[in-house]
Each structure stands twice: as structure tokens, then as C-alpha cells.
Design a protein around this motif. Structure first.
Motif, PDB file in Angstrom:
ATOM      1  N   HIS A  45      -4.249   0.654  -0.618  1.00  0.00           N
ATOM      2  CA  HIS A  45      -3.566  -0.640  -0.690  1.00  0.00           C
ATOM      3  C   HIS A  45      -4.457  -1.740  -1.254  1.00  0.00           C
ATOM      4  O   HIS A  45      -3.944  -2.701  -1.845  1.00  0.00           O
ATOM      5  CB  HIS A  45      -2.993  -0.991   0.678  1.00  0.00           C
ATOM      6  CG  HIS A  45      -1.790  -0.167   1.008  1.00  0.00           C
ATOM      7  ND1 HIS A  45      -0.540  -0.430   0.490  1.00  0.00           N
ATOM      8  CD2 HIS A  45      -1.650   0.965   1.752  1.00  0.00           C
ATOM      9  CE1 HIS A  45       0.316   0.460   0.917  1.00  0.00           C
ATOM     10  NE2 HIS A  45      -0.324   1.327   1.689  1.00  0.00           N
ATOM     11  N   LEU A  46      -5.777  -1.599  -1.123  1.00  0.00           N
ATOM     12  CA  LEU A  46      -6.655  -2.506  -1.863  1.00  0.00           C
ATOM     13  C   LEU A  46      -6.436  -2.340  -3.363  1.00  0.00           C
ATOM     14  O   LEU A  46      -6.381  -3.326  -4.111  1.00  0.00           O
ATOM     15  CB  LEU A  46      -8.111  -2.227  -1.504  1.00  0.00           C
ATOM     16  CG  LEU A  46      -8.635  -2.886  -0.231  1.00  0.00           C
ATOM     17  CD1 LEU A  46      -9.972  -2.278   0.176  1.00  0.00           C
ATOM     18  CD2 LEU A  46      -8.769  -4.398  -0.417  1.00  0.00           C
ATOM     19  N   GLY A  47      -6.293  -1.077  -3.794  1.00  0.00           N
ATOM     20  CA  GLY A  47      -6.016  -0.841  -5.204  1.00  0.00           C
ATOM     21  C   GLY A  47      -4.712  -1.458  -5.652  1.00  0.00           C
ATOM     22  O   GLY A  47      -4.629  -2.067  -6.728  1.00  0.00           O
ATOM     23  N   LEU A  48      -3.675  -1.347  -4.818  1.00  0.00           N
ATOM     24  CA  LEU A  48      -2.376  -1.897  -5.188  1.00  0.00           C
ATOM     25  C   LEU A  48      -2.435  -3.420  -5.299  1.00  0.00           C
ATOM     26  O   LEU A  48      -1.919  -4.016  -6.258  1.00  0.00           O
ATOM     27  CB  LEU A  48      -1.328  -1.495  -4.161  1.00  0.00           C
ATOM     28  CG  LEU A  48      -1.008  -0.004  -4.012  1.00  0.00           C
ATOM     29  CD1 LEU A  48       0.212   0.185  -3.116  1.00  0.00           C
ATOM     30  CD2 LEU A  48      -0.768   0.637  -5.358  1.00  0.00           C
ATOM     31  N   VAL A  49      -3.034  -4.068  -4.304  1.00  0.00           N
ATOM     32  CA  VAL A  49      -3.063  -5.534  -4.300  1.00  0.00           C
ATOM     33  C   VAL A  49      -3.906  -6.058  -5.457  1.00  0.00           C
ATOM     34  O   VAL A  49      -3.529  -7.029  -6.131  1.00  0.00           O
ATOM     35  CB  VAL A  49      -3.596  -6.068  -2.954  1.00  0.00           C
ATOM     36  CG1 VAL A  49      -3.705  -7.588  -2.993  1.00  0.00           C
ATOM     37  CG2 VAL A  49      -2.691  -5.631  -1.813  1.00  0.00           C
ATOM     38  N   LEU A  50      -5.028  -5.425  -5.711  1.00  0.00           N
ATOM     39  CA  LEU A  50      -5.851  -5.866  -6.837  1.00  0.00           C
ATOM     40  C   LEU A  50      -5.134  -5.647  -8.161  1.00  0.00           C
ATOM     41  O   LEU A  50      -5.325  -6.430  -9.112  1.00  0.00           O
ATOM     42  CB  LEU A  50      -7.188  -5.119  -6.818  1.00  0.00           C
ATOM     43  CG  LEU A  50      -8.121  -5.562  -5.683  1.00  0.00           C
ATOM     44  CD1 LEU A  50      -9.238  -4.557  -5.482  1.00  0.00           C
ATOM     45  CD2 LEU A  50      -8.692  -6.950  -5.981  1.00  0.00           C
ATOM     46  N   GLY A  51      -4.294  -4.622  -8.234  1.00  0.00           N
ATOM     47  CA  GLY A  51      -3.470  -4.447  -9.423  1.00  0.00           C
ATOM     48  C   GLY A  51      -2.489  -5.592  -9.601  1.00  0.00           C
ATOM     49  O   GLY A  51      -2.272  -6.074 -10.720  1.00  0.00           O
TER      50      GLY A  51
ATOM     51  N   LEU B 289     -11.034  -2.903 -11.088  1.00  0.00           N
ATOM     52  CA  LEU B 289     -11.367  -2.766  -9.674  1.00  0.00           C
ATOM     53  C   LEU B 289     -10.267  -2.013  -8.930  1.00  0.00           C
ATOM     54  O   LEU B 289     -10.541  -1.205  -8.030  1.00  0.00           O
ATOM     55  CB  LEU B 289     -11.573  -4.155  -9.060  1.00  0.00           C
ATOM     56  CG  LEU B 289     -12.164  -4.219  -7.655  1.00  0.00           C
ATOM     57  CD1 LEU B 289     -13.485  -3.475  -7.590  1.00  0.00           C
ATOM     58  CD2 LEU B 289     -12.335  -5.675  -7.229  1.00  0.00           C
ATOM     59  N   SER B 290      -9.021  -2.275  -9.322  1.00  0.00           N
ATOM     60  CA  SER B 290      -7.889  -1.569  -8.722  1.00  0.00           C
ATOM     61  C   SER B 290      -8.030  -0.063  -8.910  1.00  0.00           C
ATOM     62  O   SER B 290      -7.858   0.722  -7.971  1.00  0.00           O
ATOM     63  CB  SER B 290      -6.580  -2.048  -9.347  1.00  0.00           C
ATOM     64  OG  SER B 290      -5.501  -1.218  -8.975  1.00  0.00           O
TER      65      SER B 290
ATOM     66  N   ALA C 287      -0.979   1.806 -12.696  1.00  0.00           N
ATOM     67  CA  ALA C 287      -2.036   0.873 -13.098  1.00  0.00           C
ATOM     68  C   ALA C 287      -2.428   1.090 -14.554  1.00  0.00           C
ATOM     69  O   ALA C 287      -2.652   0.123 -15.308  1.00  0.00           O
ATOM     70  CB  ALA C 287      -3.238   1.039 -12.185  1.00  0.00           C
ATOM     71  N   LEU C 288      -2.520   2.337 -14.972  1.00  0.00           N
ATOM     72  CA  LEU C 288      -2.847   2.622 -16.363  1.00  0.00           C
ATOM     73  C   LEU C 288      -1.774   2.087 -17.302  1.00  0.00           C
ATOM     74  O   LEU C 288      -2.086   1.575 -18.394  1.00  0.00           O
ATOM     75  CB  LEU C 288      -3.012   4.133 -16.556  1.00  0.00           C
ATOM     76  CG  LEU C 288      -4.283   4.746 -15.958  1.00  0.00           C
ATOM     77  CD1 LEU C 288      -4.174   6.258 -15.930  1.00  0.00           C
ATOM     78  CD2 LEU C 288      -5.513   4.302 -16.752  1.00  0.00           C
ATOM     79  N   THR C 289      -0.512   2.193 -16.901  1.00  0.00           N
ATOM     80  CA  THR C 289       0.572   1.649 -17.706  1.00  0.00           C
ATOM     81  C   THR C 289       0.406   0.137 -17.867  1.00  0.00           C
ATOM     82  O   THR C 289       0.552  -0.409 -18.971  1.00  0.00           O
ATOM     83  CB  THR C 289       1.932   1.974 -17.079  1.00  0.00           C
ATOM     84  OG1 THR C 289       2.095   3.390 -17.008  1.00  0.00           O
ATOM     85  CG2 THR C 289       3.072   1.377 -17.901  1.00  0.00           C
TER      86      THR C 289
END
Length: 710
Positions: free
Chosen positions: A609-615, A622-623, A653-655
Motif C-alpha cells: 500500500h505504500l507503493g499504491l499511495v506513492l503511485g 519509489l512506488s 504503475a508501469l502503464t
């Protein structure tokens, strides 16, 4: 080892350190090394009677092969494992693998070992022979794993290579080579000097040779005999053994011939014990997996001088951690003596059950507070005893002991992700009390439902809620039931449905009661439950305030692990409110708490969820790093379901970063393992979005690469 998997680097291991020297067995060590180097030999079984030294030989042989197995050499003790179903968890614990999620633990273990080059030393299998099929399947599924097994019986498997283990070499009689050239005599002399510094092999060579012959070089018997030198001259020890060998040969009809000399040594040891020590020792046989001094006193009436005397007589040993241990053959011998008086046997098991129920009850407060890491470790150390005590309490219908045990078991099983074992433990308890009108039944059913829900099976929880809130109220709020009741709030989140009638009022009533009682932990779980209901209903500001209050109560109580429940939901609420900075701070706090407590599943959740929010904050680099870390943890846990969704979010995220071809590759790979349904449709939709506007040949190439990788 040989072939492409050969390595000369020293690999990891968990081989137990040995407090005494290893004597002899050079021929056996060479044979074992040669057999394990043969690619055809993947299941090598060291077979021999109890006390013959199989375990020590296996450890010594494995230590010599540390450089031959790239992924390590691991010792898997099964001595205290009570049933074949626990072999898999024992292997997982030994190699440091944690089960996670709802997948079959057995499949998780096999998948983890599939590409590992590893030697597993599986010790004391004889009482778990029906579990041999697991070892066979493990070999089939993990082609670079080898097994070095110790057992009192052959396994009866086509795959096994059997290497009999016999006693140390001893002088065959008069006219033999010098006594000191035989390893059995060498062992006797070394152990004799440990208990009697004046022992001289030159002076006692004949006696040492006689004792070695009488016990046929059996190491355990030799060490027991040497221990008697504290009180008896060597010649008298030899006479005592000689005098009872023939008599004991026929005392028990079902004792194999190879065991009768060992039993003679045990009988002599037993007969030399004062009556008080005999009584203590036979009562100690109720323990599994070792025991503490406190437990020995409470269950067996053992004081410190008695324990020390039993250590001196080699009937007990002390582990590096300070726990008392009983060799399994000695424990079985003592258990026979205890079972000879059924009333005493039952009374000792009752005390054992009551002690460990109290043990769990005494640690419940610590499991909820500052000392929870230590308390979790203490329960893990006693898990075999705790399991036995729970089974006795259930079988005997002991409501007080079950009531004392269930809160500690609830937290321990959950914190260690032992959802299936927790479900089974409460399954048998529910079955035992069903239809008896027990006041415990509602609480047992609620805890049973919690573990099924934790393993992603909501059916029992839904059935409880559908019966009405009155049944949930009947469960009560004591112990950890405030935590268990919170599970009902998950249904609204999972099913996107309104809460069951009366459920919010139940949580409000409990909150008020906990506040009146000054129970911060109960208050924290009630606030969490209400916050979860508010979140499910999209009342986000209300949910935020409730979950923040829940977190604060947990932390004031000192419960870092409990706080992660509130933090996880709070982070999701803040993210939906658009407070991304606040959400990142909350998930970072949760990540630190999970790492401190050792909750790997919670660690993966926080990273994800850190990855999601940073995205969402468009910090894509960083995400991706956080999502990759979440994927790494999931793979370490063998959590395939979690890994799929970490990869899915990485593709999204790559998209967003414009790296469409890479996103398509990942999504195409995921489609290879997805069954038809909502989840597959979700991935198909993401793939279509990633492919939008790209040339057809680019999309086709990316899909092909992903499908090939899958």
C-alpha cells in the motif's frame, strides 16, 4: 554431491551445536558422504535402535557436507512432533519458511523447495511412518533436495537407501587389541573423566571393555553407565549391568531384541534412583519438546536439587537455552512407569494441562502489550506442550482450562499465521461442546470463525452473523473476544454490504463497557470495529477518527501488533480521502511495527500500500521499489495469491509511467495462472488499457514474451 549443482561455498545451516566430543564413526561418516554424493541416492535412512547414536552421527555427517549444498543444510527434529500432519510445519520451521495466505501449506512448502539445492536431516521419524508419503512427494517436487533420515524402522518406501547404524566398536573379548583402540571404550573413558577426574583407562581397561561389550557399544548406554561412576566403582557398575541383562531380556514381550541391553541400563538407572527421584522422573515423561524448571516443579513436583541429580545421572540434559530435555527413549521408559498407575497417570496429565492453560493465561496480557515479542517466543518454545494440554482439555471437557487457554492461542496462532492449525484446534473444541449446553460454545464458535476468515473462508463467520447478533453477544467480551468480534466487521468490507442488524449497537455497547472498565485493549478493538464499519459505508471522516483513536489506544496499551490492524485500515481511509502524505506516514508506521513484531504478512501489506499511495502521488520510481519489496516478501512467504496482486499493481504503475510493453508482459504472464471470473476480467481490462494506442505488433510481441515467461 556432484554435477552442475556442486558448490564449494559454505552454505547456511541450523545444525545444533554439540556440548560433547564426537568419538569414532569414521567409517560410517565416509559411507554416508559417499552415498549422498551418488545422484541416485536422495533418501538415505539411518536405521537403528533408540540410543544407538543415529542423530549425532547424522549431524556430524551433515556438518561435513555444508559446502556441498548451495541452499543449506537443515536439521528437522521430529522427536516431539505428535502426528504426521505436523511434519510439514516442522520442516518449514527448520528451514525458516513461513506459511502465508489461504493456499494449502503443503503446496506452499513444495513450491518453496522446488528449485532449492538443500540437505534436510529429518530426525526421529519412526513414530510418524504414515507421513513417509510426504517425504516421497517432497523428493518428486524438489529434485535437488536430499534427505538424511534417522529412524528406528525402515520407512518401507521404494526411494529409500538404508544404512544400518550399530554400536561403536568394542573389544570382542580376551586377546583383542588394546582397549583404548576401540571407539566405545574411548567414549566411556571420556565421559567417565567428565564425572570422575580420577578415572584411569589404563587402570580400568578391563572393566571399561566389559561395560562396552555388555551394552554392545550403544552410545546412550555407555554415557549412562559412565554417569554412575559418581557413586560406584567401575567394576561394580559392570557387575550391576551383567546381573540384570538376562533377567530383563524377557520382562517385556514386545521389546525388540536389540533394545534389551539398553533397557537393562535404564532399569539399573531406575533402581539406583531414590523413590522421590523415581516419582519425579516418571512424571516428567508427560512433557513433549522439553520443559522449564518452573514447569517441572508445578507438574512433577521437582525441586532444583532433584533436577540437578537427574542431570548428573544423565536422565536429563540441559539445552544451551536452559531448558531441560529428556531423550525420547528415556521418556518412553518413564512413561511406561507412569502408565502403570492409571490414576497417577491421569492426575499428572491433568496437572500438565492446568499448568499450560495457566501458562497461556499468564502470557495473555503480555501478548497484548509491550512484551508481546518475548511472549510469542515463549509460547513457540512450548508449542508441543501447549498442543498436548489443549488436546487433553478438549478430550476431558475441561471448561476452565479451555477458557484460560483460548485467548493466548488466539493471538499466537494469528500472529504466527497458523490459521489452519488454529481452525483445527477450535474445530475439535466446538465439536466436543456442541449440544452440551456449555456457556463456552458461542465463544469457541466465534474463535473458530475468526481463523477460517483469516484463511479467506468467510462461511463460518457469515453463518454466525446470519444467526443474529444475540449469538455474538452470548460469546462475551473477555479474553481476546473483543478482537474476535471485530471479524464480523470484515464482512461489510468484503461483501460491500450493510452491517448485520444490531452489529453497530453491539460494538457501541462493548466500547462503553470497556471504557467503564478501563480496558484499553478492548476499547481499541471496539473502535477498530466501528471504524471498519464506517469505512465500509464510505463515511470516511468518521472512519478516520475512529481508527486513529483505535491506533492510539493500542499504542498506549503497548500493543504494536494490534496497532497494525488500525493502521492498515486508517491508511486506506486516508488514501481515499486524498491525504496521500498522511497515508504514507501511516503505512510507514505500520511497516515499522510489523517488522519489529515479526509479522511478515503485515509487512507485505504495508509495502504494497505504500507503493499504491506513492503511485497516486506520481512518485512512480519509489512506488515500484515498494511494490517490488512487497513481491519479494510474498515470494519468501510463498504467498502466490499475494504475489499476483503485487505484480498486477506493478503493471498498473508501469502503464502510468508510459512503459506499456513491460506492463503488458506482466499482465499476460498473470493471465496464464488466472481462472475465469472477476479477477481474470480485472487483469484483462488492465491489459487492454495498457495496449490502447500501441501498434498491434508491439502488443503481440509483449503478450508473447509474457506468456512464454508464465
Amino acid at each position: 554431491m556432484s554435477g552442475e549443482h556442486k558448490t564449494t561455498a559454505v552454505s547456511g545451516h541450523n545444525l545444533p551445536a554439540q556440548a560433547t566430543s564426537f568419538v569414532g564413526r569414521q567409517e560410517e561418516l565416509g559411507e554416508i558422504a559417499g552415498l549422498l554424493a551418488d545422484p541416485r541416492c536422495r533418501l538415505l535412512v539411518l536405521v537403528g535402535p533408540g540410543g544407538i547414536g543415529k542423530t549425532r552421527l547424522a549431524i556430524e555427517a551433515a556438518a561435513a557436507l555444508l559446502g556441498d549444498f548451495a541452499d543449506g543444510v537443515y536439521f528437522v527434529p521430529l522427536q516431539s512432533v505428535a502426528a504426521p500432519e505436523f511434519i510439514g510445519p516442522a520442516v518449514a520451521q527448520a528451514i525458516g519458511f513461513s506459511f502465508y495466505g489461504s493456499d494449502d501449506p503443503r503446496e506452499q512448502l513444495f513450491d518453496y523447495l522446488r528449485d532449492r539445492q538443500m540437505l534436510l536431516v529429518v530426525d526421529n521419524v519412526e513414530h510418524l511412518l504414515p507421513g513417509g508419503e510426504l517425504l516421497v512427494e517432497l523428493l518428486a517436487r524438489a529434485p535437488h533436495v536430499k534427505l538424511l533420515v534417522t529412524s528406528r524402522e525402515v520407512l518401507g518406501l521404494r526411494e529409500e537407501w538404508v544404512r544400518p547404524v550399530r554400536g561403536l566398536a568394542f573389544p570382542p573379548g580376551e586377546g583383542a587389541a588394546p582397549a583404548g583402540s576401540y571407539s566405545a571404550v574411548q567414549l566411556f573413558a571420556e565421559r567417565a573423566r567428565q564425572v570422575n577426574a580420577s578415572f584411569s583407562l589404563e587402570r580400568e581397561a578391563g572393566c571399561a571393555s566389559a561395560i562396552s561389550r555388555l551394552v554392545e557399544g550403544m552410545p546412550l548406554a555407555i554415557e549412562l553407565a559412565a554417569a554412575w561412576l559418581r557413586a560406584l566403582p567401575c567394576a561394580e557398575v559392570a557387575r550391576e549391568i551383567q546381573g540384570s541383562l538376562d533377567f530383563l531380556t524377557t520382562t517385556l514381550r514386545n521389546v525388540p531384541e536389540r533394545h534389551r541391553n539398553v533397557r537393562a541400563v535404564f532399569e539399573q538407572t531406575w533402581n539406583r534412583l531414590p523413590a522421590a527421584e523415581q516419582e519425579v522422573f516418571r512424571r516428567l515423561s508427560v512433557f513433549r519438546g522439553g520443559l522449564t524448571r518452573e514447569a517441572a516443579g508445578a507438574v512433577a513436583g521437582a525441586d532444583l536439587p532433584t533436577l540437578q541429580s537427574l542431570v548428573d545421572r544423565a536422565l536429563l540434559s540441559v539445552s544451551p537455552a536452559g531448558r531441560y530435555e529428556i531423550h525420547e527413549l528415556l521418556r518412553q521408559f518413564a512413561a511406561e512407569r507412569l502408565a502403570a498407575e492409571p490414576e497417577v497417570w491421569a492426575a499428572v496429565h491433568q496437572r500438565h494441562c492446568s499448568y499450560y492453560a495457566g501458562f497461556l493465561a499468564r502470557r495473555e496480557a503480555s501478548l497484548k502489550g509491550d512484551d508481546q515479542v518475548l511472549a510469542l517466543t515463549e509460547v513457540a518454545d512450548e508449542l508441543d506442550n501447549v498442543r498436548g494440554a489443549w488436546r487433553w482439555a478438549v478430550d476431558e471437557g475441561l471448561e476452565d482450562q479451555i477458557r484460560d487457554s483460548m485467548g493466548g492461542l488466539h493471538i499466537f496462532y494469528q500472529a504466527r499465521s497458523l490459521f489452519r492449525e488454529g481452525a483445527r484446534a477450535f474445530d475439535v473444541a466446538v465439536e466436543r461442546f456442541q449440544g452440551r449446553g456449555s456457556e463456552l460454545l458461542p465463544a469457541l464458535r466465534l474463535l473458530q470463525a475468526w481463523f477460517y476468515a483469516s484463511a479467506m473462508d468467510q462461511n463460518k463467520l457469515r453463518a454466525l452473523v446470519d444467526e443474529g447478533v444475540a449469538g455474538l453477544r452470548a460469546a462475551g467480551t473477555g479474553g481476546t473476544l473483543a478482537m474476535a468480534l471485530a471479524a464480523a466487521s470484515w464482512l461489510g468490507i468484503e461483501e460491500a454490504a450493510p452491517p448485520a442488524p444490531g452489529l453497530p449497537e453491539l460494538y457501541e455497547d462493548n466500547l462503553a463497557a470497556f471504557r467503564r472498565a478501563g480496558d484499553l485493549w478492548g476499547e481499541a478493538w471496539s473502535l477498530y470495529s466501528l471504524g471498519s464499519l464506517a469505512w465500509a459505508a464510505h463515511r470516511d471522516e468518521e472512519a478516520r477518527d475512529l481508527l486513529q483513536a483505535s491506533r492510539d489506544r493500542f499504542l498506549t496499551r503497548g500493543d504494536r501488533w494490534g496497532s497494525t490492524y488500525a493502521l492498515h485500515n486508517l491508511g486506506l481511509v486516508l488514501s481515499r480521502l486524498g491525504d496521500y502524505r498522511g497515508a504514507v506516514a501511516v503505512f510507514q508506521q505500520s511497516l515499522r511495527a510489523c517488522q519489529q513484531v515479526g509479522d511478515r504478512g503485515g509487512e507485505a501489506f504495508s509495502l504494497h500500500h505504500l507503493g499504491l499511495v506513492l503511485g497516486l502521488r506520481e512518485e512512480h520510481g519509489l512506488s515500484m521499489r515498494y511494490l517490488a519489496d512487497a513481491l519479494r516478501v510474498a515470494l519468501e512467504l510463498n504467498d502466490d495469491e499475494g504475489a499476483v496482486w503485487h505484480l498486477y499493481e506493478m503493471a498498473l504503475a508501469l502503464t502510468r509511467m508510459g512503459r506499456h510493453a513491460q506492463a503488458i508482459e506482466i499482465l499476460a504472464q498473470l493471465l496464464q495462472v488466472m481462472e475465469p471470473g472477476y479477477e481474470r476480467d480485472t487483469i484483462e481490462s488492465a491489459l487492454a488499457e495498457a495496449a490502447a494506442g500501441l501498434p498491434a505488433d508491439v502488443v503481440a510481441g509483449a503478450r508473447s514474451r509474457g506468456e512464454t515467461a508464465g
